[in-house]
Design a protein around this motif. Structure first.
Motif, PDB file in Angstrom:
ATOM      1  N   LEU A 186       0.833  -1.520  -0.142  1.00  0.00           N
ATOM      2  CA  LEU A 186      -0.103  -0.047   0.049  1.00  0.00           C
ATOM      3  C   LEU A 186       0.958   1.185   0.045  1.00  0.00           C
ATOM      4  O   LEU A 186       0.475   2.199  -0.641  1.00  0.00           O
ATOM      5  CB  LEU A 186      -0.820  -0.028   1.220  1.00  0.00           C
ATOM      6  CG  LEU A 186      -2.267  -0.826   1.097  1.00  0.00           C
ATOM      7  CD1 LEU A 186      -2.901  -0.837   2.481  1.00  0.00           C
ATOM      8  CD2 LEU A 186      -2.960  -0.180   0.369  1.00  0.00           C
ATOM      9  N   PHE A 187       2.002   1.344   0.574  1.00  0.00           N
ATOM     10  CA  PHE A 187       2.724   2.567   0.782  1.00  0.00           C
ATOM     11  C   PHE A 187       3.146   2.991  -0.610  1.00  0.00           C
ATOM     12  O   PHE A 187       3.258   3.877  -0.819  1.00  0.00           O
ATOM     13  CB  PHE A 187       4.172   2.056   1.517  1.00  0.00           C
ATOM     14  CG  PHE A 187       4.930   3.067   1.777  1.00  0.00           C
ATOM     15  CD1 PHE A 187       5.017   3.966   2.571  1.00  0.00           C
ATOM     16  CD2 PHE A 187       6.087   3.183   0.752  1.00  0.00           C
ATOM     17  CE1 PHE A 187       6.083   5.196   2.765  1.00  0.00           C
ATOM     18  CE2 PHE A 187       7.113   4.466   0.937  1.00  0.00           C
ATOM     19  CZ  PHE A 187       6.811   5.271   1.963  1.00  0.00           C
ATOM     20  N   THR A 188       3.502   1.896  -1.600  1.00  0.00           N
ATOM     21  CA  THR A 188       3.961   2.278  -2.889  1.00  0.00           C
ATOM     22  C   THR A 188       2.839   2.690  -3.678  1.00  0.00           C
ATOM     23  O   THR A 188       2.864   3.600  -4.447  1.00  0.00           O
ATOM     24  CB  THR A 188       4.584   1.144  -3.494  1.00  0.00           C
ATOM     25  OG1 THR A 188       5.940   0.827  -2.733  1.00  0.00           O
ATOM     26  CG2 THR A 188       5.291   1.536  -4.752  1.00  0.00           C
ATOM     27  N   PHE A 210      14.237 -16.637  -3.894  1.00  0.00           N
ATOM     28  CA  PHE A 210      13.365 -15.457  -4.112  1.00  0.00           C
ATOM     29  C   PHE A 210      12.517 -15.028  -3.065  1.00  0.00           C
ATOM     30  O   PHE A 210      12.250 -15.921  -2.137  1.00  0.00           O
ATOM     31  CB  PHE A 210      12.539 -15.728  -5.366  1.00  0.00           C
ATOM     32  CG  PHE A 210      11.358 -16.507  -5.360  1.00  0.00           C
ATOM     33  CD1 PHE A 210      10.325 -16.039  -4.810  1.00  0.00           C
ATOM     34  CD2 PHE A 210      11.603 -17.954  -5.866  1.00  0.00           C
ATOM     35  CE1 PHE A 210       9.193 -16.967  -4.487  1.00  0.00           C
ATOM     36  CE2 PHE A 210      10.299 -18.551  -5.893  1.00  0.00           C
ATOM     37  CZ  PHE A 210       9.259 -18.228  -5.251  1.00  0.00           C
ATOM     38  N   GLY A 211      12.043 -13.753  -3.071  1.00  0.00           N
ATOM     39  CA  GLY A 211      11.232 -13.340  -2.186  1.00  0.00           C
ATOM     40  C   GLY A 211      10.697 -11.886  -2.318  1.00  0.00           C
ATOM     41  O   GLY A 211      10.354 -11.604  -3.518  1.00  0.00           O
ATOM     42  N   GLY A 212      10.390 -11.224  -1.330  1.00  0.00           N
ATOM     43  CA  GLY A 212       9.737  -9.755  -1.548  1.00  0.00           C
ATOM     44  C   GLY A 212      10.229  -8.889  -0.930  1.00  0.00           C
ATOM     45  O   GLY A 212      10.828  -9.042   0.322  1.00  0.00           O
ATOM     46  N   GLY A 213      10.661  -7.614  -1.584  1.00  0.00           N
ATOM     47  CA  GLY A 213      11.075  -6.487  -0.895  1.00  0.00           C
ATOM     48  C   GLY A 213      10.199  -5.360  -0.765  1.00  0.00           C
ATOM     49  O   GLY A 213       9.667  -4.919  -1.679  1.00  0.00           O
ATOM     50  N   LEU A 214       9.469  -5.231   0.345  1.00  0.00           N
ATOM     51  CA  LEU A 214       8.372  -4.455   0.708  1.00  0.00           C
ATOM     52  C   LEU A 214       8.552  -3.595   2.035  1.00  0.00           C
ATOM     53  O   LEU A 214       9.577  -3.807   2.739  1.00  0.00           O
ATOM     54  CB  LEU A 214       7.181  -5.379   0.991  1.00  0.00           C
ATOM     55  CG  LEU A 214       6.390  -6.263  -0.265  1.00  0.00           C
ATOM     56  CD1 LEU A 214       7.389  -7.569  -0.407  1.00  0.00           C
ATOM     57  CD2 LEU A 214       5.205  -6.557  -0.214  1.00  0.00           C
ATOM     58  N   ASN A 215       7.444  -2.654   2.035  1.00  0.00           N
ATOM     59  CA  ASN A 215       7.481  -1.551   3.114  1.00  0.00           C
ATOM     60  C   ASN A 215       6.578  -1.941   4.154  1.00  0.00           C
ATOM     61  O   ASN A 215       6.543  -1.147   5.146  1.00  0.00           O
ATOM     62  CB  ASN A 215       7.231  -0.466   2.339  1.00  0.00           C
ATOM     63  CG  ASN A 215       8.393   0.083   1.699  1.00  0.00           C
ATOM     64  OD1 ASN A 215       9.219   0.762   1.904  1.00  0.00           O
ATOM     65  ND2 ASN A 215       7.693   0.324   0.129  1.00  0.00           N
ATOM     66  N   GLU A 216       5.944  -3.214   4.284  1.00  0.00           N
ATOM     67  CA  GLU A 216       4.885  -3.387   5.060  1.00  0.00           C
ATOM     68  C   GLU A 216       4.993  -5.009   5.229  1.00  0.00           C
ATOM     69  O   GLU A 216       4.928  -5.833   4.655  1.00  0.00           O
ATOM     70  CB  GLU A 216       3.621  -3.057   4.645  1.00  0.00           C
ATOM     71  CG  GLU A 216       3.383  -1.727   4.480  1.00  0.00           C
ATOM     72  CD  GLU A 216       2.360  -1.313   3.168  1.00  0.00           C
ATOM     73  OE1 GLU A 216       1.956  -0.211   2.855  1.00  0.00           O
ATOM     74  OE2 GLU A 216       1.527  -2.393   2.843  1.00  0.00           O
TER      75      GLU A 216
END
Length: 346
Positions: free
Chosen positions: A147-149, A183-189
């Protein structure tokens, strides 16, 4: 520098230095730095023992990756870990249409286009390999599915659906072919990270902030899920964009924006506790996330040689247990936050 070994299932065993290098500053984040200064920062990081480097197409619209290319070109490929991200395609554009105006400076004239499809993931990955000058990366993160992005649930949901329907299978294929190790996720939340973790076979998450001396909501459900599934956490932004390094002063940044008074006051209380125990705020902030058993590396970044040296020196600091107990006793830290390296709190 200490190394944390991570392996999940039958995937490759990866050795993370507990201090990694987040290369957004190499993309001229908030201010431009010269190629020579970028080289000096990377050299200091390498000489300090760091062997994990993270980048993304977004960081300087390719500039961070090309600067890493120049520095890492002469280094043995089996001596370091390298990660980058997918989810954006960079396109040539008019100067006034450039992405990140006011955030990234003196960058190539490019604009981002979100693309979380199978083809988009593959195109982004191939372009990153060219900019980085390598034939493989160790970890590939899907970038900023949060959501931040994207600003609203209505904007985020179609991108999530596109990724899980299409782009996700590209990451699985690359891992199966051993073009990437994980692999993975690069996220702000942490909530967005958990949404992905519950729907796919993710190995690692690069969580920007969200588990810091100031914020520990990730302990509710996300970090326990990671422990249960053997998912590793790379913790970016341990200083919450600056306030846990600069201290509680007017104009300090908190999560990419100017800190509100409520945050400044809370940081002031945390800093007062640290001072009573003879510990600097920045020291407690960097050491805190490393105590969680799922955290394999912390990547604070660094835009100067002095910042890199400061981060490295903090690793040698011993934090008294009484400091963590005091913070918990005053309600400034969650009582279930791990405060012994590698062990979860009871």
């Amino acid at each position: 520098m200490k190394t944390k070994h991570w392996q999940r299932g039958g995937n490759a065993r990866l050795a993370f230095t507990e201090l990694g290098f987040g290369s957004a500053p190499l993309g001229n984040l908030y201010r431009a730095i010269s190629d020579d200064d970028a080289d000096a920062v990377l050299a200091e990081s390498w000489n300090s023992g760091c062997r994990y480097f993270d980048s993304a197409p977004l960081y300087g619209l390719g500039l961070s990756e090309t600067r890493l290319n120049r520095f890492l070109r002469g280094k043995p490929r089996d001596e370091y870990l390298l990660s980058t991200k997918v989810g954006r395609i960079l396109e040539v554009c008019a100067p006034e249409e450039r992405t990140g105006i006011g955030k990234f400076f003196d960058t190539p004239t490019r604009r981002e286009r979100y693309d979380y499809s199978y083809d988009g993931v593959m195109r982004s990955f191939e372009a990153s390999l060219e900019r980085l000058g390598v034939d493989h990366v160790d970890i590939l993160y899907v970038h900023d599915l949060d959501l931040f992005t994207h600003g609203s649930q209505a904007a985020l949901d179609p991108k999530r659906e596109e990724f899980m329907r299409s782009g996700y299978s590209a990451l699985v294929s690359l891992r199966d072919q051993k073009v990437i190790s994980a692999f993975g996720g690069g996220l702000n939340e942490s909530e967005a990270s958990q949404w992905l973790a519950e729907r796919g076979d993710f190995d690692l998450f690069l969580l920007a902030g969200r588990y810091t001396l100031l914020e520990q909501a990730a302990l509710e459900t996300f970090l326990p899920l990671c422990q249960q599934r053997g998912i590793g956490i790379v913790l970016g932004g341990p200083y919450n964009s600056g306030i846990l390094a600069a201290g509680p002063k007017a104009g300090a940044f908190f999560n990419y924006s100017e800190a509100p008074q409520t945050v400044i006051k809370r940081v002031a209380r945390i800093e007062a506790v640290c001072q009573r125990h003879g510990v600097r705020l920045i020291e407690a902030a960097l050491k805190f996330p490393l105590m969680h058993p799922s955290v394999v590396s912390v990547i604070p970044g660094g835009q100067s040689v002095a910042e890199v040296r400061s981060n490295r020196s903090i690793l040698n600091v011993e934090i008294p247990t009484a400091l963590w107990d005091d913070l918990k006793g005053q309600g400034l830290m969650r009582p279930d936050a791990p405060t012994v390296a590698g062990k979860a709190a009871a």
